[in-house]
Scaffold this active site. Structure first.
Site, PDB file in Angstrom:
ATOM      1  N   ASP A 120     -10.739   3.261   4.571  1.00  0.00           N
ATOM      2  CA  ASP A 120     -11.091   1.836   4.532  1.00  0.00           C
ATOM      3  C   ASP A 120     -12.609   1.642   4.465  1.00  0.00           C
ATOM      4  O   ASP A 120     -13.086   0.570   4.095  1.00  0.00           O
ATOM      5  CB  ASP A 120     -10.612   1.158   5.826  1.00  0.00           C
ATOM      6  CG  ASP A 120      -9.439   0.221   5.618  1.00  0.00           C
ATOM      7  OD1 ASP A 120      -9.267  -0.257   4.488  1.00  0.00           O
ATOM      8  OD2 ASP A 120      -8.725  -0.030   6.597  1.00  0.00           O
ATOM      9  N   LYS A 150       0.841  -1.205   0.000  1.00  0.00           N
ATOM     10  CA  LYS A 150       0.000   0.000   0.000  1.00  0.00           C
ATOM     11  C   LYS A 150       0.875   1.253   0.000  1.00  0.00           C
ATOM     12  O   LYS A 150       0.622   2.198  -0.745  1.00  0.00           O
ATOM     13  CB  LYS A 150      -0.928  -0.007   1.235  1.00  0.00           C
ATOM     14  CG  LYS A 150      -2.022  -1.062   1.140  1.00  0.00           C
ATOM     15  CD  LYS A 150      -2.765  -1.276   2.457  1.00  0.00           C
ATOM     16  CE  LYS A 150      -3.721  -2.471   2.331  1.00  0.00           C
ATOM     17  NZ  LYS A 150      -4.426  -2.814   3.552  1.00  0.00           N
ATOM     18  N   GLN A 192      -4.154  -1.430   9.880  1.00  0.00           N
ATOM     19  CA  GLN A 192      -4.193  -2.761   9.276  1.00  0.00           C
ATOM     20  C   GLN A 192      -4.805  -3.775  10.242  1.00  0.00           C
ATOM     21  O   GLN A 192      -4.435  -3.833  11.417  1.00  0.00           O
ATOM     22  CB  GLN A 192      -2.761  -3.188   8.878  1.00  0.00           C
ATOM     23  CG  GLN A 192      -2.675  -4.505   8.131  1.00  0.00           C
ATOM     24  CD  GLN A 192      -3.276  -4.461   6.720  1.00  0.00           C
ATOM     25  OE1 GLN A 192      -3.432  -3.403   6.122  1.00  0.00           O
ATOM     26  NE2 GLN A 192      -3.620  -5.621   6.195  1.00  0.00           N
TER      27      GLN A 192
HETATM   28  N1  GUN Z   1      -6.608  -6.558   6.396  1.00  0.00           N
HETATM   29  C1  GUN Z   1      -6.928  -7.260   5.283  1.00  0.00           C
HETATM   30  N2  GUN Z   1      -7.548  -6.459   4.387  1.00  0.00           N
HETATM   31  C2  GUN Z   1      -7.623  -5.221   4.955  1.00  0.00           C
HETATM   32  C3  GUN Z   1      -8.135  -3.989   4.515  1.00  0.00           C
HETATM   33  O1  GUN Z   1      -8.688  -3.843   3.419  1.00  0.00           O
HETATM   34  N3  GUN Z   1      -8.006  -2.946   5.392  1.00  0.00           N
HETATM   35  C4  GUN Z   1      -7.427  -3.082   6.603  1.00  0.00           C
HETATM   36  N4  GUN Z   1      -7.352  -2.007   7.382  1.00  0.00           N
HETATM   37  N5  GUN Z   1      -6.930  -4.229   7.037  1.00  0.00           N
HETATM   38  C5  GUN Z   1      -7.027  -5.289   6.212  1.00  0.00           C
END
Ligand code: GUN
Length: 297
Positions: free
Chosen positions: A121, A54, A98
């Site tokens: 998110d 990311k 995350q």
């Molecule tokens: N863990 C797995 N996918 C995601 C996501 O799209 N966002 C976040 N914050 N954590 C994740």
């Protein structure tokens, strides 16, 4: 017949080049650089990899990315305090914590501490509620938003179509159903949601003009579960043992690709389908948040 391949990789590249132009325009016209803060607690290798991807993708577009890594033993209060600081930081337009978080930490409490205007998110209950009621400003969760873009940009507008969503998770199935029901771009579909406890799942999936599979089981959807000519989007990604491969495994989706491509009119692969779109939509939400901050000033 072999299906049209809906490449998330190609569509991602197209959207990222549009986003790079928007990032350049924000800097040129407003002196604003979109900022994304990613917060990782602990040392889970998969989470480290996702957060790294990311941040690299953000950097490649000219988005300022700030990665904050905290030890697994970080107290909940400290994490909440960090989010409060990021909420108030004018250089940060998007905050991503995350998941999963260590067990000791109340995940819902942390998600609710993120200001909805920076919730790129789309997991905050206010974001979820605004999406469900099709009202107010919010960011849509990245994976379902990516599915909608893939459909639109491959020429399969869901408006007026019967879309079957297989899966009811909070991250994909439910928000996707809400997006498809909206009275705006990417919406206006007739939506059926089914899931792993639906008796005779195939009887439901066969009614779909567009079938989105996010059920979390490797290669579960076989050709007999798909209506001839349907458009199929595969959200699944799994690593399965494969002694014939050099690595000892292969990556597949929820859909049995080789079979279903002979029945469907269009199909997204996995890998190379929805996966790259998720990060792209995170970048898109971050750029959009920065744009909203300019309008709001
Ligand atoms: N863990 C797995 N996918 C995601 C996501 O799209 N966002 C976040 N914050 N954590 C994740």
């Amino acid at each position: 017949m072999s299906a049209q391949i809906i490449s998330g990789k190609d569509i991602s590249a197209e959207i990222r080049s549009e986003l790079a132009e928007r990032v350049a325009a924000l800097a040129r016209d407003h002196g604003v650089v979109p900022g994304l803060a990613t917060v990782l607690v602990g040392e889970d290798p998969a989470s480290e990899m996702y957060v790294g991807m990311k941040n690299r993708a953000a950097g490649a577009l000219g988005i300022h990315s700030r990665q904050i890594t905290l030890p697994a033993g970080t107290p909940e209060e400290e994490l909440l305090g960090l989010v409060v600081g990021l909420n108030a930081d004018p250089d940060i337009h998007g905050i991503l914590v995350q998941l999963p978080l260590p067990d000791r930490i109340d995940e819902a409490k942390v998600i609710e501490s993120i200001h909805p205007s920076k919730d790129v998110d789309g997991f905050h209950p206010i974001s979820v509620g605004r999406l469900a009621t099709d009202s107010g400003a919010f960011f849509a969760p990245c994976t379902p938003a990516g599915v909608i873009e893939m459909l639109l940009r491959s020429g399969h507008d869901p408006a007026g179509k019967h879309v079957v969503v297989a899966g009811r998770s909070n991250i994909v199935g439910r928000p996707l159903a809400s997006l498809l029901l909206r009275k705006s771009r990417g919406g206006n579909a007739t939506v059926t949601v089914c899931h792993s406890r639906t008796p005779d799942l195939g009887a439901v999936t066969r009614t779909a003009e567009i079938l989105v599979v996010a059920i979390g089981r490797p290669e579960m959807v076989t050709a007999d579960m798909v209506a001839p000519g349907a458009v199929v989007i595969d959200v699944g990604t799994h690593r399965v043992d494969d002694p014939s491969s050099e690595r000892g495994y292969r990556v597949c989706g929820d859909v049995l690709f080789d079979e279903v491509k002979e029945v469907a009119s269009a199909l997204s692969p996995s890998p190379g389908g929805v996966g790259p779109m998720t990060i792209t939509m995170l970048l898109s939400n971050t750029v959009e948040s920065a744009s909203r901050s300019v309008v709001g000033r």
